[in-house]
Design a protein around this motif. Structure first.
Motif, PDB file in Angstrom:
ATOM      1  N   ARG A  74       0.868  -1.172   0.000  1.00  0.00           N
ATOM      2  CA  ARG A  74       0.000   0.000   0.000  1.00  0.00           C
ATOM      3  C   ARG A  74       0.905   1.223   0.000  1.00  0.00           C
ATOM      4  O   ARG A  74       1.456   1.599   1.030  1.00  0.00           O
ATOM      5  CB  ARG A  74      -0.919  -0.019   1.221  1.00  0.00           C
ATOM      6  CG  ARG A  74      -2.017   1.024   1.165  1.00  0.00           C
ATOM      7  CD  ARG A  74      -3.028   0.817   2.271  1.00  0.00           C
ATOM      8  NE  ARG A  74      -3.677  -0.470   2.170  1.00  0.00           N
ATOM      9  CZ  ARG A  74      -4.654  -0.758   1.316  1.00  0.00           C
ATOM     10  NH1 ARG A  74      -5.072   0.163   0.473  1.00  0.00           N
ATOM     11  NH2 ARG A  74      -5.182  -1.961   1.289  1.00  0.00           N
ATOM     12  N   ARG A 114      -7.351   5.873   1.377  1.00  0.00           N
ATOM     13  CA  ARG A 114      -7.433   4.997   0.208  1.00  0.00           C
ATOM     14  C   ARG A 114      -7.848   3.586   0.619  1.00  0.00           C
ATOM     15  O   ARG A 114      -8.655   2.935  -0.054  1.00  0.00           O
ATOM     16  CB  ARG A 114      -6.096   4.946  -0.523  1.00  0.00           C
ATOM     17  CG  ARG A 114      -6.135   4.075  -1.778  1.00  0.00           C
ATOM     18  CD  ARG A 114      -4.761   3.776  -2.300  1.00  0.00           C
ATOM     19  NE  ARG A 114      -4.008   4.975  -2.576  1.00  0.00           N
ATOM     20  CZ  ARG A 114      -2.721   4.965  -2.926  1.00  0.00           C
ATOM     21  NH1 ARG A 114      -2.083   3.812  -3.013  1.00  0.00           N
ATOM     22  NH2 ARG A 114      -2.092   6.087  -3.172  1.00  0.00           N
ATOM     23  N   GLU A 117     -11.524   3.523   1.196  1.00  0.00           N
ATOM     24  CA  GLU A 117     -12.269   3.591  -0.053  1.00  0.00           C
ATOM     25  C   GLU A 117     -12.267   2.248  -0.773  1.00  0.00           C
ATOM     26  O   GLU A 117     -13.277   1.836  -1.362  1.00  0.00           O
ATOM     27  CB  GLU A 117     -11.668   4.674  -0.945  1.00  0.00           C
ATOM     28  CG  GLU A 117     -11.904   6.080  -0.426  1.00  0.00           C
ATOM     29  CD  GLU A 117     -11.116   7.119  -1.209  1.00  0.00           C
ATOM     30  OE1 GLU A 117     -10.287   6.712  -2.048  1.00  0.00           O
ATOM     31  OE2 GLU A 117     -11.329   8.317  -0.978  1.00  0.00           O
ATOM     32  N   GLU A 118     -11.128   1.556  -0.726  1.00  0.00           N
ATOM     33  CA  GLU A 118     -11.068   0.251  -1.383  1.00  0.00           C
ATOM     34  C   GLU A 118     -11.961  -0.760  -0.680  1.00  0.00           C
ATOM     35  O   GLU A 118     -12.585  -1.608  -1.334  1.00  0.00           O
ATOM     36  CB  GLU A 118      -9.616  -0.230  -1.416  1.00  0.00           C
ATOM     37  CG  GLU A 118      -8.739   0.582  -2.360  1.00  0.00           C
ATOM     38  CD  GLU A 118      -7.286   0.184  -2.283  1.00  0.00           C
ATOM     39  OE1 GLU A 118      -6.942  -0.627  -1.396  1.00  0.00           O
ATOM     40  OE2 GLU A 118      -6.491   0.685  -3.098  1.00  0.00           O
ATOM     41  N   GLU A 121     -15.376  -0.028  -1.776  1.00  0.00           N
ATOM     42  CA  GLU A 121     -15.567  -0.470  -3.159  1.00  0.00           C
ATOM     43  C   GLU A 121     -15.793  -1.974  -3.221  1.00  0.00           C
ATOM     44  O   GLU A 121     -16.618  -2.474  -3.994  1.00  0.00           O
ATOM     45  CB  GLU A 121     -14.353  -0.084  -4.001  1.00  0.00           C
ATOM     46  CG  GLU A 121     -14.496  -0.426  -5.479  1.00  0.00           C
ATOM     47  CD  GLU A 121     -13.256  -0.051  -6.250  1.00  0.00           C
ATOM     48  OE1 GLU A 121     -13.221  -0.355  -7.457  1.00  0.00           O
ATOM     49  OE2 GLU A 121     -12.327   0.525  -5.662  1.00  0.00           O
ATOM     50  N   GLU A 122     -15.064  -2.722  -2.399  1.00  0.00           N
ATOM     51  CA  GLU A 122     -15.247  -4.183  -2.378  1.00  0.00           C
ATOM     52  C   GLU A 122     -16.648  -4.557  -1.906  1.00  0.00           C
ATOM     53  O   GLU A 122     -17.219  -5.553  -2.342  1.00  0.00           O
ATOM     54  CB  GLU A 122     -14.196  -4.817  -1.470  1.00  0.00           C
ATOM     55  CG  GLU A 122     -12.781  -4.732  -2.022  1.00  0.00           C
ATOM     56  CD  GLU A 122     -11.759  -5.263  -1.042  1.00  0.00           C
ATOM     57  OE1 GLU A 122     -12.174  -5.665   0.078  1.00  0.00           O
ATOM     58  OE2 GLU A 122     -10.565  -5.258  -1.368  1.00  0.00           O
ATOM     59  N   SER A 130      -9.871   4.480  -7.412  1.00  0.00           N
ATOM     60  CA  SER A 130      -8.788   3.729  -8.024  1.00  0.00           C
ATOM     61  C   SER A 130      -7.463   4.204  -7.491  1.00  0.00           C
ATOM     62  O   SER A 130      -6.932   5.200  -7.914  1.00  0.00           O
ATOM     63  CB  SER A 130      -8.822   3.886  -9.539  1.00  0.00           C
ATOM     64  OG  SER A 130      -8.711   5.242  -9.865  1.00  0.00           O
ATOM     65  N   GLN A 131      -6.965   3.483  -6.520  1.00  0.00           N
ATOM     66  CA  GLN A 131      -5.652   3.769  -5.931  1.00  0.00           C
ATOM     67  C   GLN A 131      -5.569   5.221  -5.498  1.00  0.00           C
ATOM     68  O   GLN A 131      -4.594   5.912  -5.728  1.00  0.00           O
ATOM     69  CB  GLN A 131      -4.547   3.468  -6.942  1.00  0.00           C
ATOM     70  CG  GLN A 131      -4.495   2.038  -7.401  1.00  0.00           C
ATOM     71  CD  GLN A 131      -3.990   1.130  -6.327  1.00  0.00           C
ATOM     72  OE1 GLN A 131      -3.235   1.546  -5.464  1.00  0.00           O
ATOM     73  NE2 GLN A 131      -4.404  -0.092  -6.346  1.00  0.00           N
TER      74      GLN A 131
END
Length: 824
Positions: A74, A114, A117-118, A121-122, A130-131
């Motif tokens: 990360r 981040r 957010e990921e 998103e999952e 996106s990253q």
């Protein structure tokens, strides 16, 4: 706060990241106003590293790398080129002894955000991130550009359509259809203004209008970042007064001028997640500055921008001279007259298009017309080498680094194996100590997931185990891979050993373990090999699938070849391989019974692989391990297995045919017996599909055609069977036969066609009459005619091959004697 053009400051200098015009303007503004401190958009964790920018070993392009301590994968990058305004500001401050600080949202927060957010998103919550939110193309408003965590994502997705691209909006308002061209005309090619701050005031006014219309423009995190920047500006005002400068993306300028309270700004920052991060400098490349690399604030032509920034005068003439030099190096005819005409054409095109100076499009059009005769093919080389470029930066040895990176750097220097951005081929001769160490390093890095080098086909056509070919290319992202691999150890050897042991324990397939054993030998990991061998023995003992065993054996046996060249003890490996081979021999024939077409085709590949492995394994066995006839015991046992496969009706035809062919090639089966078995397989009682499969197994592959060319008896049997296939069955066997014969070289297929067209090949064989071109006795006269050429090829005296040793006639110069003359 005062406007950018105010005399007293603070001076907020809005820039486009990686813009040479912005970089020159920043330098001029700093020289004119001489601020007491310089604040730059970037992660505050880098404040302790900023002094390294002045180190003599520092060579841009470089990047700040931040990664989570417990999760190195990360990570985020903040790239800087020589023509980046932030890099110019940092170096100006260091030269003048002025404090320089980064004021963007800390990486500790941005990386933690981040991660959240990921996770959302999952789970399907919120908008896709996106990253980190990538910036709009070319933005001065990037999620940080040369100083932003968002740009770090080398694998990020394109920005969403709802996000505003301020450069594109301004270009459209000015009547341009190309944002890059507008920026070049408005910023890059403008002359120096009498007021060094005037360009920044004009750009700030334009961005202010955009922010009034679009707000955050889809970049919601910018509001949090800008709140943090305003707090840092208040702290700087208390320490330095109003005489400080801020260098940031132009998109942020209106927000930094906005009058808010410290309480409101702190409220926006309340409750932000935080992670523990480390930060360092890493090399970067021009290629990674390009938009095509997937990084948000990228530019199309970093090499061109670097040229514009570095050229003291006449940039077009200097650029076209560079292009001419590159083409000359590639053996293209380019003269000084070509350069003069190309300059004239570029200037004419600029006037016709209403541009102040020729830009990249004008120079490219001139190069295509004058240098390349209208062809786009050389332009691809120019774009790759010059317009984008392959420069790799360097960082000082004093820069912080994980212990694994320091060990890798030390080994690279000792082996004289310097990382390069340009892809290159590396040929290694493992008999040389330095080359052997290079090979071990590259194999260890591949085992750690650091793909600096990839094995390539040998350019010299050598099949010896002492030669290796690699394709090397260093990418900036490999610095992250090194940091990730640091969890396995502090040295390359120790980390590779630990990683191999962990992979062996976690492997689920037997073939994976055998492949790992091979990689351990290639990488010279003696401490990991016992663990891998113990796991291999355990898995082999429990795995009863012959297909798995046959798939695992070749990699294991290939590993034995490396003992001599690499000085590795493969004794334990030999015994495990021999035991594995015996288990394959016992179970192969029963495993082949009753297979369908797909299973038979797969098993045929296993038979071929085991056959190749047996030869290597037998060579590694002790001389005492031989059969009474002198054949290796393992090989003799294998021939018995092949004989059983070739004679059992329950085995699919493709495997039976392949077994017969292997025995024939090894001399364990004579031509007459092979012909008898073929006759049985192609008899009227055999179903056509099974007979076609037998032919595919027997003569399939590239070398099968030569067998039929030189043994017309076998060709006659195939021909007679094919002509006897009923019409109803012919359409079923035709695809298989097409696949079989399509693998032959065109010349072989042509020769077979001529032999079949001649016709009588099968009849003489059946009648016991000699086949044309073949005889039971040696034709000594025809054989003697070949001897002089053979002597020449071997470097011997050709006259000794003539009757009586008399000197022969002088060689003629006909094409037929070209090879002999070359040998002489």
């Amino acid at each position: 706060m005062e406007e950018a053009g105010a005399v007293g400051g603070p001076w907020i200098l809005g820039v486009r990241h990686h813009g040479p015009g912005s970089a020159r303007a920043v330098r001029a503004a700093l020289d004119a106003r001489r601020p007491r401190a310089v604040l730059i958009e970037g992660p505050p964790e880098a404040d302790g590293l900023v002094a390294l920018a002045a180190d003599a070993e520092m060579r841009p392009p470089v990047a700040l790398l931040a990664h989570v301590v417990d999760e190195p994968g990360r990570s985020a990058f903040w790239p800087f080129a020589e023509f980046s305004p932030e890099w110019v500001a940092v170096n100006w401050a260091l030269e003048q002894g002025v404090p320089v600080r980064f004021i963007d949202l800390p990486a500790a927060h941005s990386l933690a955000l981040r991660a959240e957010e990921e996770k959302k998103e999952e789970k399907g919550e919120g908008e896709a991130a996106s990253q980190g939110e990538l910036a709009p193309d070319g933005d001065a408003a990037s999620e940080g550009g040369a100083a932003s965590e968002g740009d770090a994502a080398s694998e990020g997705e394109p920005a969403e359509d709802l996000r505003v691209d301020p450069i594109a909006v301004l270009a459209e308002a000015a009547g341009y259809d190309d944002p890059e061209r507008w920026w070049e005309d408005a910023v890059e090619y403008r002359g120096q203004s009498a007021d060094a701050l005037a360009p920044f005031a004009a750009l700030a006014e334009a961005m202010g209008a955009l922010r009034e219309t679009y707000g955050a423009g889809g970049h919601d995190r910018d509001l949090v970042r800008e709140a943090y920047m305003r707090l840092q500006m208040r702290a700087a005002a208390k320490e330095f007064g109003e005489r400080y400068a801020v260098v940031c993306g132009a998109w942020h300028v209106p927000a930094l001028h906005e009058r808010t309270t410290a309480t409101a700004d702190r409220a926006l920052l309340k409750g932000l997640p935080k992670a523990k991060v480390d930060m360092t400098w890493v090399p970067w490349t021009h290629r990674r500055l390009a938009r095509a690399s997937g990084y948000g604030a990228g530019i199309d032509s970093p090499g061109w921008y670097a040229h514009l920034f570095a050229a003291p005068d006449r940039p077009v003439e200097r650029w076209l001279t560079k292009v001419a030099g590159l083409l000359r190096d590639e053996d293209r005819l380019v003269s000084s007259a070509h350069v003069i005409e190309a300059v004239r054409l570029a200037e004419t095109l600029a006037v016709m298009r209403g541009r102040p100076l020729p830009g990249l499009s004008e120079t490219t059009d001139a190069v295509r017309a004058v240098f390349c005769d209208g062809s786009d093919v050389p332009l691809a080389l120019i774009h790759d080498r010059l317009i984008v470029g392959d420069i790799l930066g360097e960082v000082p040895s004093a820069a912080p680094a994980v212990p694994l990176q320091r060990d890798l750097t030390r080994i690279q220097k000792s082996l004289r194996l310097k990382p390069e951005a340009l892809e290159r081929e590396l040929e290694l001769d493992l008999r040389r100590p330095n080359d052997a160490e290079r090979s071990r390093l590259l194999h260890r890095l591949r085992l750690l997931g650091i793909g600096w080098g990839e094995p390539a086909a040998a350019t010299r056509g050598s099949t010896g185990t002492f030669r290796e070919s690699w394709r090397l290319r260093w990418e900036p992202e490999l610095a992250v891979r090194v940091a990730e691999a640091g969890i396995w150890g502090t040295t390359v050897l120790g980390a590779a050993t630990a990683k191999a042991e962990a992979d062996a324990v976690g492997a689920t397939a037997l073939a994976d373990v055998t492949a790992l054993a091979e990689r351990c030998l290639l990488a010279a990991l003696p401490d990991a090999l016992p663990v891998v061998m113990r796991v291999l023995a355990d898995r082999a003992a429990l795995d009863a699938d012959v297909g798995h065993l046959a798939q695992a054996l070749p990699a294991l046996v290939r590993s034995l070849r490396y003992g001599d060249v690499r000085g590795t003890d493969t004794g334990a490996l030999t015994e495990v391989a021999a035991g594995l081979a015996e288990r394959v021999f016992v179970g192969l024939a029963p495993a082949c019974a009753g297979l369908d077409a797909d299973g038979a085709a797969e098993m045929r590949t296993h038979v071929d692989a085991v056959h190749a492995a047996v030869g290597l394994l037998d060579d590694e066995r002790r001389p005492a391990d031989t059969a009474p006839d002198g054949t290796g015991a393992i090989r003799s046992r294998w021939y018995t297995v092949l004989g059983a496969l070739g004679s059992r009706d329950s085995v699919p035809g493709v495997i039976r045919g392949r077994a017969v062919r292997l025995l024939l090639d090894e001399g364990e089966l004579d031509q007459d017996e092979a012909g008898r078995l073929m006759g049985l397989a192609l008899s009227a009682g055999t179903p056509p599909a099974d007979a076609a499969a037998w032919i595919d197994g027997f003569v399939g592959g590239g070398s099968g055609g030569m067998l039929l060319v030189h043994d017309e008896r076998l060709l006659g049997l195939v021909d007679a069977w094919l002509t006897s296939v009923p019409d109803a069955a012919f359409t079923d066997v035709l695809p298989l036969l097409r696949r079989t014969f399509s693998a032959y070289e065109p010349g072989v297929r042509r020769t077979l066609g001529e032999l079949v067209r001649r016709g009588p090949a099968a009849q003489p064989a059946a009648a016991g009459v000699g086949v044309p071109g073949f005889s039971d006795t040696l034709d000594e006269e025809r054989a003697a005619a070949v001897l002089p050429v053979v002597h020449l090829l071997l470097g011997l005296d050709a006259s000794a091959a003539l009757p009586g040793g008399a000197p022969g006639p002088a060689p003629d110069r006909t094409p037929d004697n070209t090879l002999a003359e070359a040998a002489r």
